[in-house]
Design a protein around this motif. Structure first.
Motif, PDB file in Angstrom:
ATOM      1  N   ARG A  16       3.554   5.681  -5.654  1.00  0.00           N
ATOM      2  CA  ARG A  16       3.409   5.768  -7.110  1.00  0.00           C
ATOM      3  C   ARG A  16       2.285   6.729  -7.491  1.00  0.00           C
ATOM      4  NH1 ARG A  16       4.309   0.118  -6.667  1.00  0.00           N
ATOM      5  NH2 ARG A  16       2.059  -0.267  -6.788  1.00  0.00           N
ATOM      6  N   GLU A  17       1.154   6.628  -6.776  1.00  0.00           N
ATOM      7  CA  GLU A  17       0.018   7.509  -7.059  1.00  0.00           C
ATOM      8  C   GLU A  17       0.384   8.960  -6.786  1.00  0.00           C
ATOM      9  OE1 GLU A  17      -3.793   8.416  -8.363  1.00  0.00           O
ATOM     10  OE2 GLU A  17      -2.648   6.542  -8.456  1.00  0.00           O
ATOM     11  N   ASN A  18       1.117   9.183  -5.706  1.00  0.00           N
ATOM     12  CA  ASN A  18       1.549  10.545  -5.384  1.00  0.00           C
ATOM     13  C   ASN A  18       2.470  11.093  -6.457  1.00  0.00           C
ATOM     14  OD1 ASN A  18       1.849  12.830  -3.468  1.00  0.00           O
ATOM     15  ND2 ASN A  18       3.955  12.106  -3.327  1.00  0.00           N
ATOM     16  N   HIS A  19       3.354  10.226  -6.961  1.00  0.00           N
ATOM     17  CA  HIS A  19       4.255  10.649  -8.038  1.00  0.00           C
ATOM     18  C   HIS A  19       3.469  11.019  -9.293  1.00  0.00           C
ATOM     19  CE1 HIS A  19       7.834  10.808 -10.563  1.00  0.00           C
ATOM     20  NE2 HIS A  19       7.233   9.969 -11.403  1.00  0.00           N
ATOM     21  N   LYS A  20       2.473  10.197  -9.626  1.00  0.00           N
ATOM     22  CA  LYS A  20       1.642  10.480 -10.794  1.00  0.00           C
ATOM     23  C   LYS A  20       0.873  11.786 -10.617  1.00  0.00           C
ATOM     24  CE  LYS A  20      -0.824   7.151 -12.472  1.00  0.00           C
ATOM     25  NZ  LYS A  20      -1.746   5.985 -12.525  1.00  0.00           N
ATOM     26  N   LEU A  21       0.339  12.001  -9.411  1.00  0.00           N
ATOM     27  CA  LEU A  21      -0.410  13.238  -9.157  1.00  0.00           C
ATOM     28  C   LEU A  21       0.496  14.454  -9.243  1.00  0.00           C
ATOM     29  CD1 LEU A  21      -2.704  12.092  -6.202  1.00  0.00           C
ATOM     30  CD2 LEU A  21      -3.407  12.616  -8.546  1.00  0.00           C
ATOM     31  N   ARG A  22       1.709  14.326  -8.708  1.00  0.00           N
ATOM     32  CA  ARG A  22       2.655  15.441  -8.800  1.00  0.00           C
ATOM     33  C   ARG A  22       2.995  15.745 -10.255  1.00  0.00           C
ATOM     34  NH1 ARG A  22       5.421  17.216  -4.324  1.00  0.00           N
ATOM     35  NH2 ARG A  22       5.030  16.087  -2.373  1.00  0.00           N
ATOM     36  N   THR A  59       1.121  15.036 -12.895  1.00  0.00           N
ATOM     37  CA  THR A  59      -0.063  15.630 -13.521  1.00  0.00           C
ATOM     38  C   THR A  59      -0.228  17.083 -13.115  1.00  0.00           C
ATOM     39  OG1 THR A  59      -1.178  13.480 -13.559  1.00  0.00           O
ATOM     40  CG2 THR A  59      -2.572  15.429 -13.785  1.00  0.00           C
ATOM     41  N   HIS A 117       3.911   1.579  -1.216  1.00  0.00           N
ATOM     42  CA  HIS A 117       4.485   1.755  -2.554  1.00  0.00           C
ATOM     43  C   HIS A 117       3.431   2.244  -3.552  1.00  0.00           C
ATOM     44  CE1 HIS A 117       8.486   0.363  -1.643  1.00  0.00           C
ATOM     45  NE2 HIS A 117       8.064  -0.815  -1.226  1.00  0.00           N
ATOM     46  N   ALA A 118       2.209   1.702  -3.427  1.00  0.00           N
ATOM     47  CA  ALA A 118       1.134   2.136  -4.327  1.00  0.00           C
ATOM     48  C   ALA A 118       0.816   3.612  -4.112  1.00  0.00           C
ATOM     49  CB  ALA A 118      -0.118   1.282  -4.101  1.00  0.00           C
ATOM     50  N   LEU A 119       0.762   4.037  -2.854  1.00  0.00           N
ATOM     51  CA  LEU A 119       0.512   5.448  -2.557  1.00  0.00           C
ATOM     52  C   LEU A 119       1.648   6.330  -3.067  1.00  0.00           C
ATOM     53  CD1 LEU A 119      -0.954   5.224   1.065  1.00  0.00           C
ATOM     54  CD2 LEU A 119      -2.165   5.958  -1.001  1.00  0.00           C
ATOM     55  N   ASP A 128       0.830  -1.213   0.000  1.00  0.00           N
ATOM     56  CA  ASP A 128       0.000   0.000   0.000  1.00  0.00           C
ATOM     57  C   ASP A 128       0.862   1.259   0.000  1.00  0.00           C
ATOM     58  OD1 ASP A 128      -2.208  -1.598   0.042  1.00  0.00           O
ATOM     59  OD2 ASP A 128      -2.606  -1.360   2.193  1.00  0.00           O
TER      60      ASP A 128
END
Length: 235
Positions: A60-66, A68, A56-58, A54
């Motif tokens: 990755r998601e945070n990286h994608k949001l940053r 974007t 690592h998933a968060l 979880d």
């Protein structure tokens, strides 16, 4: 109660069989507790692994949001820069209009010659440009301003009348392509709409409506002669 045969004394403690039975019971309890402990350790390991996944998933998601968010900021910055260039172009065109009008007024010799449409201060820049031949005057107009003039010249035809004014919700890109023969991207159509808003001094507004999306609106009543105003006219 049992009697010790060697001493003739009665024994008051448990027999060997009883002790053996109690020992076996204790051993079974120990085994059960060890099994339970192993299960708890196994569940704890699973929970830790899930937490790691979880995390690592968060990440990755945070990286994608940053990423974007940075892309959106870049798009906003480019849009602001583009709008800034449009405003600079419009200011330059307005200055050229003033120069042309000043020259026109000077050529009249200050007499009682009738006032032309170009010399009327109540007209907006888009009205003044629409009423003159820019090629003859030498005004240097950008493509966005030329397209804004095309929208203005077709405003009555392209827009729809509403109780509050007029609104243009149709495919602006297609309308401009039909009028100018150009293959345009949406951003070029939007720049033309922004230029129209600036040149009309807000009498025709380019807005992003919650339900209808991007549109051009004008309220009641009117530009001189043709009816353009500043209030919103959505339906």
């Amino acid at each position: 109660m049992s009697t010790d045969g060697a001493t003739g004394i009665e024994s008051t403690g448990p027999t060997d069989d009883v002790l053996q039975d109690q020992l076996q019971q204790l051993q079974r309890r120990v085994d059960a507790l060890e099994d339970e402990n192993e299960q708890l350790h196994s569940k704890l390991d699973e929970a830790r692994e899930q937490q790691r996944q979880d995390h690592h998933a968060l990440a990755r998601e945070n990286h994608k949001l940053r990423k974007t968010n940075n892309q959106l900021r870049e798009r906003v910055d480019r849009a602001d820069a583009s709008r800034g260039h449009i405003i600079e172009d419009i200011v330059d065109v307005e200055k050229q209009l003033d120069d042309v009008e000043a020259g026109s007024a000077g050529s009249k010799g200050g007499g009682d010659a009738p006032e032309t449409a170009m010399q009327r201060p109540d007209l907006t820049p888009i009205e003044r440009i629409s009423k003159m031949d820019a090629e003859d005057t030498g005004i240097d107009m950008t493509p966005s301003i030329e397209r804004a003039v095309a929208i203005f010249d077709h405003w009555e035809e392209w827009s729809s009348k509403t109780p509050k004014g007029r609104v243009l919700k149709s495919d602006l890109k297609t309308l401009l392509r039909t009028a100018t023969g150009e293959q345009l991207a949406w951003r070029q159509a939007y720049r033309a709409a922004e230029a129209l808003e600036e040149l009309s001094k807000g009498r025709i507004e380019f807005i992003d409506h919650d339900r209808h999306g991007k549109m051009l609106i004008e309220g009641q009543p009117a530009r001189s002669g043709d009816c353009h105003s500043s209030s919103a006219a959505t339906t």
